[in-house]
Design a protein around this motif. Structure first.
Motif, PDB file in Angstrom:
ATOM      1  N   MET A 101       0.431  -0.606  -0.252  1.00  0.00           N
ATOM      2  CA  MET A 101       0.312   0.122  -0.165  1.00  0.00           C
ATOM      3  C   MET A 101       0.881   1.460   0.029  1.00  0.00           C
ATOM      4  SD  MET A 101      -2.601   1.205  -0.174  1.00  0.00           S
ATOM      5  CE  MET A 101      -4.011   0.228  -0.403  1.00  0.00           C
ATOM      6  N   LEU A 103       0.865   4.649   0.290  1.00  0.00           N
ATOM      7  CA  LEU A 103      -0.360   6.229   0.739  1.00  0.00           C
ATOM      8  C   LEU A 103       0.554   8.007   0.707  1.00  0.00           C
ATOM      9  CD1 LEU A 103      -0.209   4.462   4.843  1.00  0.00           C
ATOM     10  CD2 LEU A 103      -2.617   4.072   2.727  1.00  0.00           C
ATOM     11  N   CYS A 190      -7.847   1.902   1.585  1.00  0.00           N
ATOM     12  CA  CYS A 190      -7.204   0.587   2.810  1.00  0.00           C
ATOM     13  C   CYS A 190      -8.784  -0.230   2.795  1.00  0.00           C
ATOM     14  CB  CYS A 190      -7.160   1.079   4.050  1.00  0.00           C
ATOM     15  SG  CYS A 190      -4.965   1.796   3.457  1.00  0.00           S
ATOM     16  N   PHE A 201      -1.370  -5.116   4.807  1.00  0.00           N
ATOM     17  CA  PHE A 201      -0.784  -4.332   4.065  1.00  0.00           C
ATOM     18  C   PHE A 201       1.048  -3.743   4.919  1.00  0.00           C
ATOM     19  CE2 PHE A 201      -4.919  -1.992   4.156  1.00  0.00           C
ATOM     20  CZ  PHE A 201      -5.361  -2.584   2.853  1.00  0.00           C
ATOM     21  N   LEU A 254      -3.893   4.708  11.031  1.00  0.00           N
ATOM     22  CA  LEU A 254      -4.246   3.615  10.463  1.00  0.00           C
ATOM     23  C   LEU A 254      -4.870   2.018  11.233  1.00  0.00           C
ATOM     24  CD1 LEU A 254      -1.159   3.860   8.168  1.00  0.00           C
ATOM     25  CD2 LEU A 254      -3.911   3.619   7.491  1.00  0.00           C
ATOM     26  N   ILE A 258      -7.758  -0.914  10.774  1.00  0.00           N
ATOM     27  CA  ILE A 258      -7.344  -2.538  10.644  1.00  0.00           C
ATOM     28  C   ILE A 258      -8.280  -2.887  12.056  1.00  0.00           C
ATOM     29  CG2 ILE A 258      -5.380  -2.193   8.783  1.00  0.00           C
ATOM     30  CD1 ILE A 258      -4.178  -3.461  11.493  1.00  0.00           C
ATOM     31  N   LEU A 267      -0.604  -4.748  10.040  1.00  0.00           N
ATOM     32  CA  LEU A 267      -0.161  -3.939   9.663  1.00  0.00           C
ATOM     33  C   LEU A 267       1.804  -4.300   9.130  1.00  0.00           C
ATOM     34  CD1 LEU A 267      -1.692  -0.660  10.062  1.00  0.00           C
ATOM     35  CD2 LEU A 267      -2.176  -1.681   7.465  1.00  0.00           C
TER      36      LEU A 267
END
Length: 550
Positions: A101, A103, A190, A201, A254, A258, A267
């Motif tokens: 990912m 970002l 996401c 990710f 983040l 998740i 992550l």
């Protein structure tokens, strides 16, 4: 250790660079259906999680890290339906799927940037970082920041007479994460993949997500080349464009996102910096990123004292329930075996270290068969960084994991001795990168038939890792390093294992680490480690042998 460990705290991750794994269309480029075709191979190998480098729509100027659509699949690799099938088939086999990912930046051809670039008053202007220049007519960059690959970090736009900022390459403009609309858009990206069932990710250059709101110049320092252990490079100490407080706070946001999902997702951050920087990404209460890459491990020599030193540092830095990560190579780094003289015996010892420490190991595709680093001309490099530095006389220093072009670690997977190494069904296909000349001898088909091969070593050891609770969940106890060997224990309430590694080409006779040891595993198929245990109470290690005792 906590009573119950989550899957991501003890998994083994296998990185796939989709462009180079398996081609099913005959065009010389890997694709998602190629991965589907090889899921049984991955299951038999014994890995538990697959991390995919980007397969999103992209002009491929940086081979997928320059994205034009975050919620689709590049047609060259397949379709969203192909991905959904891959995800379902992987989950049926008990495999987890983790996506790259990105970002903090897009391609300069992303619709968002095309709108942002259209005019100063465009609604998406503030989605990227635009500034007036300095000097006469604003033709000097807004400040003196340098990009991660060298050179100025700003590009002048003639149409709107302002400069846009990029951390990496000029065609990868940075998103302005201070804009709430941008942050929401990336959270929605996401969620798009998490809602489809993705398990987590890998976050690209995450430490560069925010920059100083005042755009202050970085201090000047006497440091040219970047390092895994500090944030100085190109004669700047990057205190205003890397590791900002807002980035650490973003990691916590983040994690909250998740954690909304069940079963648990995770992550892993690609970050480089000091030990203190690395620790802060985990969050003050382990509520930030689940893990980050610990890249100083990737440049370790075969030296027990130096290995002991760095592993001890990370154990002190990240005690349970925090989880270290162990990675040797990836799509940006020289292939692991080539750092150790392309010697399978040495690769086995270093892989055994990686797979028996506490934490999450990352295996890069082809590492399990010993694909070596391939040398490429900088002038003809597919990698834009290689072309940027075409004039440098030294292209790589394998011992230190250094290469100016990343093409050499991205060559196609070597499945067989057939034309194009079995990578493509079309023997006449021109593969996107040349295949290593070693493919006739170093390939999956050959190694599957050899019980002593590197591939079968990985299969045997990963099977042991999955079956022994102490290797999955046990605490780590390092003993003082010896000249040529290292001893450590993995301890769980129900099991204690001793791991002994011989990093030398000499036979070693060492005191037995357990009173009545049983051999669980050896690198050597016909180990003599315990042949002299009675009456000497010693263990005999052959050159480059590693053993697990219970």
């Amino acid at each position: 250790m906590p009573e119950k460990m989550e899957w991501w705290q003890k998994t083994t991750v296998y990185q796939i660079y989709p462009r180079s794994f398996k081609d099913t269309t005959g065009n010389g480029v890997g694709d998602l259906r190629g991965v589907i075709e090889k899921l049984d191979y991955l299951t038999e190998l014994g890995i538990e999680t697959i991390w995919f480098s980007p397969f999103y729509p992209s002009p491929q100027e940086d081979h997928g890290y320059d994205i034009t659509n975050f919620v689709d699949v590049e047609p060259e690799y397949g379709t969203l339906a192909d991905f959904d099938e891959l995800l379902a088939d992987a989950h049926k086999r008990g495999l987890k799927i983790v996506l790259d990912m990105i970002l903090n930046h897009t391609s300069d051809k992303h619709p968002w940037f095309l709108e942002s670039r259209a005019s100063r008053d465009n609604p998406k202007r503030d989605w990227y970082i635009w500034r007036d220049g300095r000097g006469k007519n604003g033709k000097k960059p807004p400040n003196k920041w340098k990009g991660m690959t060298g050179g100025r970090a700003w590009v002048y736009d003639e149409l709107t007479e302002q400069w846009y900022f990029h951390h990496f390459l000029p065609f990868q403009p940075d998103l302005n994460m201070r804009n709430p609309e941008v942050k929401k858009a990336m959270f929605d990206v996401c969620r798009f993949w998490l809602d489809r069932g993705v398990d987590g990710f890998r976050l690209d250059i995450f430490h560069s997500t925010f920059v100083d709101a005042e755009f202050r110049d970085n201090p000047w320092v006497w440091t040219l080349l970047p390092s895994e252990t500090h944030m100085r490079s190109f004669f700047q100490d990057h205190i205003y464009d890397l590791h900002l407080q807002e980035t650490f706070e973003y990691a916590i946001e983040l994690r909250k996102l998740i954690d909304e999902y069940s079963p648990p997702r995770f992550l892993v951050g690609e970050v480089q910096g000091t030990l203190e920087h690395l620790r802060r990404y985990y969050g003050p209460n382990n509520n930030g990123l689940n893990t980050v890459f610990l890249f100083p491990f990737s440049t370790l020599p075969m030296n027990p004292k130096k290995i002991h030193k760095i592993v001890s540092k990370f154990e002190d830095l990240l005690p349970p329930p925090s989880v270290p990560t162990w990675v040797y190579s990836n799509h940006d780094r020289i292939r692991m075996i080539s750092r150790f003289s392309d010697d399978p015996a040495k690769a086995k010892v270093m892989a055994m270290l990686q797979l028996t420490l506490r934490g999450v190991p990352y295996i890069y595709y082809g590492e399990e068969i010993g694909i070596p680093q391939v040398k490429f001309s900088l002038r003809k490099s597919q990698d834009p960084i290689g072309r940027k530095y075409w004039w440098v006389p030294i292209t790589q220093i394998k011992r230190f994991g250094f290469s100016l072009t990343r093409d050499g670690c991205r060559t196609p997977m070597q499945w067989s001795a057939a034309p194009n190494a079995g990578f493509s069904p079309n023997p006449e296909a021109v593969t996107w990168l040349k295949i290593s000349k070693t493919y006739t001898k170093i390939n999956v088909e050959v190694q599957e038939k050899d019980p002593n091969s590197l591939l079968n070593f990985y299969r045997r050891l990963l099977k042991v890792r999955r079956s022994q609770i102490a290797l999955q969940e046990g605490e780590l106890q390092l003993e003082s390093p010896m000249k040529n060997s290292l001893l450590y224990y993995r301890s769980h309430p129900s099991q204690k294992l001793a791991i002994l590694l011989n990093f030398s080409k000499k036979q070693l006779i060492l005191p037995a680490p357990l009173p009545t040891p049983t051999l669980i595993f050896s690198i050597h198929l016909h180990s003599q480690a315990l042949d002299q245990f009675e009456p000497t109470k010693n263990v005999t290690l052959q050159p480059f042998e590693g053993i697990i005792l219970q």
